[in-house]
Design an enzyme around this catalytic site. Structure first.
Site, mmCIF file in Angstrom:
data_model
loop_
_atom_site.group_PDB
_atom_site.id
_atom_site.type_symbol
_atom_site.label_atom_id
_atom_site.label_comp_id
_atom_site.label_asym_id
_atom_site.label_seq_id
_atom_site.Cartn_x
_atom_site.Cartn_y
_atom_site.Cartn_z
ATOM 1 N N ASP A 102 -0.574 7.873 -7.054
ATOM 2 C CA ASP A 102 0.866 8.126 -6.912
ATOM 3 C C ASP A 102 1.576 7.809 -8.222
ATOM 4 O OD1 ASP A 102 0.426 8.504 -4.223
ATOM 5 O OD2 ASP A 102 1.062 6.476 -3.675
HETATM 6 N N1 URA Z 1 -3.181 4.802 -1.980
HETATM 7 C C1 URA Z 1 -1.875 4.947 -2.205
HETATM 8 O O1 URA Z 1 -1.055 4.708 -1.332
HETATM 9 N N2 URA Z 1 -1.463 5.364 -3.406
HETATM 10 C C2 URA Z 1 -2.314 5.632 -4.416
HETATM 11 O O2 URA Z 1 -1.879 6.009 -5.508
HETATM 12 C C3 URA Z 1 -3.680 5.478 -4.176
HETATM 13 C C4 URA Z 1 -4.096 5.056 -2.951
#
Ligand code: URA
Length: 234
Positions: A102
């Site tokens: 993310d």
């Molecule tokens: N889980 C999440 O919530 N975000 C990420 O970037 C990776 C795993």
């Protein structure tokens, strides 16, 4: 080489997505539209184009591990005009990431121009472990850890189980290690939202046997032979 293999090895997309792109009539070989998945291309001579771009097999493979900082998108062109991980990398090859993090997550991302390798490592059937360090608000109780280990229920669906260890509790924040196999969209954040704890910091520290190690934020380096072999072996 079959056209769908040629496209995925060139990093256009996963093999399945490449099949769709071909079926949709977006691929031209020597100026002629081709919709047959198994169409044979001569990779040395034929000119293959997808949506107006010439597609070429990479001349040599590159495998990089990057420490993605918070505030970078894992996409080549961000529709909101935000900074992307490609702003951090100085490489002439067309690289793509093996899985994503993310915008607000930091840590280990692997990038390559080897389409076959990337599809393999990212494929859910290989169940590659991904380990995260989480800092969240509040003191997480043993009962909440148990819920996450079993799989929290989000919107009526049970999330996959996870290995969760509490590392410390200090000044109102809990630090944990979370290991998941699948990579569902925002999986770790959704697990913590479901038990009512806000994540303050989320950082990926390991994929399979490849660790983030001492790479500083925004820096990257080539995977070692050993790291590469460990991913392919898995
Ligand atoms: N889980 C999440 O919530 N975000 C990420 O970037 C990776 C795993």
């Amino acid at each position: 080489m079959r056209l769908n293999k040629f496209l995925s090895n060139s990093g256009v997309a996963s093999r399945r997505k490449c099949d769709e792109i071909i079926a949709e009539g977006k691929v031209f070989v020597n100026g002629k539209q081709v919709t047959e998945l198994g169409f044979k291309v001569n990779e040395k001579k034929d000119k293959v184009m997808v949506e107006g771009k010439v597609i070429k097999l990479p001349s040599s493979f590159v495998y990089i591990k990057l420490n993605k900082p918070k505030g970078y998108a894992c996409t080549a062109h961000d529709e909101k005009g935000r900074k992307t991980i490609y702003d951090l990398i100085d490489c002439d090859e067309r690289l793509f990431s093996v899985g994503r993090l993310d915008y607000d997550t930091e840590g280990l991302i692997i990038l390559t121009n080897d389409g076959d390798f990337a599809n393999k490592v990212a494929h859910p059937k290989y169940e590659m472990e991904k380990e995260y360090r989480v800092t969240c608000e509040g003191d997480i109780k043993e009962s909440e850890l148990a819920v996450m280990r079993k799989g929290v229920v989000v919107d009526g669906t049970r999330m996959p189980s996870a290995k969760v260890e509490k590392l410390s509790y200090e000044n109102g924040f809990t630090k944990l290690s979370v290991v998941i196999n699948e990579g569902q969209n925002r999986q770790v954040r959704r697990m913590f939202e479901a038990i009512g704890h806000d994540i303050k910091l989320l950082k990926r520290v390991r994929i399979g046997d490849v660790r983030l190690g001492g790479i500083s934020r925004g820096e990257y380096r080539d995977l070692t032979e050993e790291e590469l072999n460990s991913l392919v072996r898995n």
